[in-house]
Design a protein around this motif. Structure first.
Motif, PDB file in Angstrom:
ATOM      1  N   LEU A  46       0.856  -1.190   0.000  1.00 31.38           N
ATOM      2  CA  LEU A  46       0.000   0.000   0.000  1.00 31.38           C
ATOM      3  C   LEU A  46       0.887   1.234   0.000  1.00 31.38           C
ATOM      4  N   GLU A  47       0.523   2.214  -0.818  1.00 29.56           N
ATOM      5  CA  GLU A  47       1.236   3.490  -0.852  1.00 29.56           C
ATOM      6  C   GLU A  47       0.251   4.615  -0.594  1.00 29.56           C
ATOM      7  N   LEU A  48       0.607   5.504   0.318  1.00 29.31           N
ATOM      8  CA  LEU A  48      -0.191   6.708   0.563  1.00 29.31           C
ATOM      9  C   LEU A  48       0.527   7.878  -0.097  1.00 29.31           C
ATOM     10  N   GLY A  49       0.009   8.327  -1.228  1.00 30.34           N
ATOM     11  CA  GLY A  49       0.615   9.437  -1.943  1.00 30.34           C
ATOM     12  C   GLY A  49       1.301   8.986  -3.216  1.00 30.34           C
ATOM     13  N   THR A  50       0.544   8.803  -4.280  1.00 29.17           N
ATOM     14  CA  THR A  50       1.098   8.350  -5.552  1.00 29.17           C
ATOM     15  C   THR A  50       1.952   9.430  -6.199  1.00 29.17           C
ATOM     16  N   ARG A  66       3.752  -8.987  -7.370  1.00 25.81           N
ATOM     17  CA  ARG A  66       3.422  -7.919  -6.426  1.00 25.81           C
ATOM     18  C   ARG A  66       2.119  -7.257  -6.851  1.00 25.81           C
ATOM     19  N   HIS A  67       1.379  -6.795  -5.859  1.00 26.71           N
ATOM     20  CA  HIS A  67       0.199  -5.982  -6.154  1.00 26.71           C
ATOM     21  C   HIS A  67       0.267  -4.735  -5.285  1.00 26.71           C
ATOM     22  N   VAL A  68       0.198  -3.584  -5.923  1.00 25.70           N
ATOM     23  CA  VAL A  68       0.307  -2.302  -5.223  1.00 25.70           C
ATOM     24  C   VAL A  68      -1.017  -1.553  -5.320  1.00 25.70           C
ATOM     25  N   ILE A  69      -1.512  -1.131  -4.174  1.00 23.82           N
ATOM     26  CA  ILE A  69      -2.623  -0.183  -4.125  1.00 23.82           C
ATOM     27  C   ILE A  69      -2.026   1.167  -3.736  1.00 23.82           C
ATOM     28  N   SER A  70      -2.232   2.166  -4.562  1.00 20.80           N
ATOM     29  CA  SER A  70      -1.675   3.487  -4.300  1.00 20.80           C
ATOM     30  C   SER A  70      -2.806   4.506  -4.238  1.00 20.80           C
ATOM     31  N   ILE A  71      -2.858   5.261  -3.153  1.00 21.99           N
ATOM     32  CA  ILE A  71      -3.926   6.232  -2.941  1.00 21.99           C
ATOM     33  C   ILE A  71      -3.389   7.638  -3.190  1.00 21.99           C
ATOM     34  N   GLU A  72      -4.119   8.404  -3.986  1.00 24.44           N
ATOM     35  CA  GLU A  72      -3.708   9.774  -4.317  1.00 24.44           C
ATOM     36  C   GLU A  72      -4.916  10.696  -4.257  1.00 24.44           C
ATOM     37  N   GLY A  73      -4.746  11.816  -3.561  1.00 16.99           N
ATOM     38  CA  GLY A  73      -5.838  12.766  -3.428  1.00 16.99           C
ATOM     39  C   GLY A  73      -6.054  13.621  -4.653  1.00 16.99           C
ATOM     40  N   CYS A  74      -4.984  13.883  -5.404  1.00 19.42           N
ATOM     41  CA  CYS A  74      -5.070  14.763  -6.573  1.00 19.42           C
ATOM     42  C   CYS A  74      -5.340  13.953  -7.831  1.00 19.42           C
ATOM     43  N   ARG A  75      -6.448  14.226  -8.474  1.00 19.43           N
ATOM     44  CA  ARG A  75      -6.828  13.467  -9.670  1.00 19.43           C
ATOM     45  C   ARG A  75      -5.845  13.678 -10.822  1.00 19.43           C
ATOM     46  N   ILE A  93      -4.531   2.399  -8.729  1.00 21.50           N
ATOM     47  CA  ILE A  93      -4.522   3.753  -8.169  1.00 21.50           C
ATOM     48  C   ILE A  93      -5.939   4.129  -7.749  1.00 21.50           C
ATOM     49  N   VAL A  94      -6.070   4.517  -6.493  1.00 20.99           N
ATOM     50  CA  VAL A  94      -7.359   4.937  -5.937  1.00 20.99           C
ATOM     51  C   VAL A  94      -7.302   6.438  -5.699  1.00 20.99           C
ATOM     52  N   VAL A  95      -8.198   7.188  -6.310  1.00 22.27           N
ATOM     53  CA  VAL A  95      -8.229   8.638  -6.138  1.00 22.27           C
ATOM     54  C   VAL A  95      -9.197   8.980  -5.013  1.00 22.27           C
ATOM     55  N   PRO A 146     -10.926   8.757   4.416  1.00 22.74           N
ATOM     56  CA  PRO A 146     -12.128   8.027   3.980  1.00 22.74           C
ATOM     57  C   PRO A 146     -11.807   6.721   3.262  1.00 22.74           C
ATOM     58  N   VAL A 147     -10.763   6.714   2.435  1.00 25.26           N
ATOM     59  CA  VAL A 147     -10.406   5.485   1.717  1.00 25.26           C
ATOM     60  C   VAL A 147      -9.922   4.425   2.696  1.00 25.26           C
ATOM     61  N   LEU A 148      -9.064   4.807   3.637  1.00 21.41           N
ATOM     62  CA  LEU A 148      -8.514   3.841   4.594  1.00 21.41           C
ATOM     63  C   LEU A 148      -9.597   3.286   5.511  1.00 21.41           C
ATOM     64  N   SER A 149     -10.609   4.087   5.770  1.00 19.22           N
ATOM     65  CA  SER A 149     -11.702   3.638   6.653  1.00 19.22           C
ATOM     66  C   SER A 149     -12.485   2.481   6.041  1.00 19.22           C
ATOM     67  N   THR A 150     -12.373   2.307   4.733  1.00 19.65           N
ATOM     68  CA  THR A 150     -13.118   1.243   4.052  1.00 19.65           C
ATOM     69  C   THR A 150     -12.371  -0.091   4.044  1.00 19.65           C
ATOM     70  N   LEU A 151     -11.097  -0.098   4.464  1.00 18.48           N
ATOM     71  CA  LEU A 151     -10.314  -1.328   4.442  1.00 18.48           C
ATOM     72  C   LEU A 151     -10.839  -2.325   5.467  1.00 18.48           C
ATOM     73  N   GLU A 152     -10.872  -3.592   5.109  1.00 18.94           N
ATOM     74  CA  GLU A 152     -11.359  -4.648   5.985  1.00 18.94           C
ATOM     75  C   GLU A 152     -10.224  -5.220   6.835  1.00 18.94           C
ATOM     76  N   GLU A 153     -10.594  -5.904   7.924  1.00 15.96           N
ATOM     77  CA  GLU A 153      -9.622  -6.530   8.822  1.00 15.96           C
ATOM     78  C   GLU A 153      -8.735  -7.527   8.085  1.00 15.96           C
ATOM     79  N   ASN A 154      -9.306  -8.242   7.116  1.00 18.04           N
ATOM     80  CA  ASN A 154      -8.541  -9.275   6.413  1.00 18.04           C
ATOM     81  C   ASN A 154      -7.704  -8.714   5.262  1.00 18.04           C
TER      82      ASN A 154
END
Length: 249
Positions: free
Chosen positions: A101-105, A120-129, A149-151, A156-164
C-alpha cells in the motif's frame, strides 16, 4: 548533526535482524534489473513539459508557489531521489513484499519502485486526480500493470479497508502532518501482520512529524524502529525485543 552523532552503520548493529538488513539491503551494491525500469521511468517524467493543476490535501509544498506545475518539475523537485528509489526497490525485494500500500502516488516515482518486481500488487492512494492520471498513464506506458490507483482523500479510503486486508509493506508519503500521520497509523494497524514493514517518509520534515514519529515508536504493537533521518521504518515482529535504532543509509 544530532542525527549523525547518534547514528551507526552495520558495524554498530548488534541485532542479527538489523545487521542482516543493513548488510544485505541498505548497503547492497549489486545492480538489480528493477533499477533500469526505475531509471527509464524517471527520465520519462523529467522530460515531460505537460502542465497540470495540483490539488494539495496535505502540508503543501516548500518548493512550489503555485498549484500549476510542470510534470518534469514535480519529478525533479518533489519526487523520491534516484538513490532512495533504488533503496526502496531493495527493501521490497529484501522483504519479498507481495501486497503493498502506498499513501501518496504523486506522479508515480516511488510507485514504480514498489511495483517493479514479480508477483506484487500495489494499491496506491492519491488525493489529486491530475497527478494520479499522470502516474497511471506513465506506469501503463512503462509496462507496469500491477498497480491499482485509488483517487480520494486518505482517511475516507482507509476507513473502508477490511480486517482481512493485510499488507506486507506500507509506504507513507502523502500528508506530512502530525495528526494526519497518527490517524493513518491507527486506521492501518488492523492491516499489519507480524512481518509487515511500514516506511514513513520525511519523519523530520517538521517538528510535528518528529513528534508523530516519537509517538509511533512507543506504540505497544511496534517492536523495532529504524530512523534513517529521511525515513522511519517500523516493524511489528513479536519475536524481537523492543528497540529503536538510528542508522545511516
Amino acid at each position: 548533526m544530532r542525527f549523525l552523532s547518534r547514528s551507526v552503520n552495520e558495524h554498530g548493529l548488534h541485532s542479527p535482524f538489523l545487521f542482516d538488513l543493513a548488510t544485505k539491503c541498505f548497503y547492497d551494491k549489486k545492480q538489480y534489473p528493477e533499477y533500469e525500469l526505475i531509471r527509464k521511468y524517471r527520465q520519462r517524467l523529467l522530460g515531460s513539459e505537460t502542465t497540470i493543476e495540483v490539488s494539495d490535501f496535505g502540508a503543501g509544498s516548500r518548493v512550489f508557489r503555485s498549484n500549476s506545475r510542470k510534470v518534469g518539475q514535480i519529478a525533479r523537485n518533489a519526487g523520491i531521489s534516484a538513490k532512495r528509489s533504488e533503496l526502496l526497490a531493495r527493501l521490497v525485494r529484501y522483504f519479498n513484499s507481495k501486497s503493498i500500500l502506498e499513501l501518496g502516488t504523486s506522479v508515480g516515482l516511488a510507485t514504480v519502485c514498489l511495483a517493479s518486481g514479480k508477483n506484487r500488487h500495489v494499491i496506491s492512494i492519491e488525493g489529486c486526480r491530475e497527478t494520479a492520471k499522470v502516474a497511471f498513464e506513465n506506469l501503463q506506458a512503462s509496462g507496469v500493470d500491477n498497480v491499482q490507483i485509488v483517487v480520494g482523500e486518505f482517511g475516507p479510503v482507509l476507513s473502508t479497508l477490511e480486517e482481512n486486508n493485510k499488507f506486507d509493506l506500507i509506504y507513507f508519503d502523502g500528508n506530512h502532518q502530525k495528526d494526519a500521520t497518527l490517524t493513518y497509523f491507527d486506521l492501518l494497524l488492523k492491516t499489519a501482520h507480524n512481518d509487515s514493514v511500514w516506511i514513513f517518509d520525511d519523519i523530520h520534515w517538521s517538528e510535528g512529524m518528529t513528534e508523530a514519529w516519537e509517538q509511533i515508536k512507543i506504540h505497544p504493537k511496534v517492536t523495532v524502529t529504524i530512523d534513517t533521518y529521511q525515513w522511519g521504518l517500523v516493524f511489528f515482529r513479536q519475536e524481537q525485543v523492543k528497540e529503536h535504532f538510528v542508522v545511516r543509509t
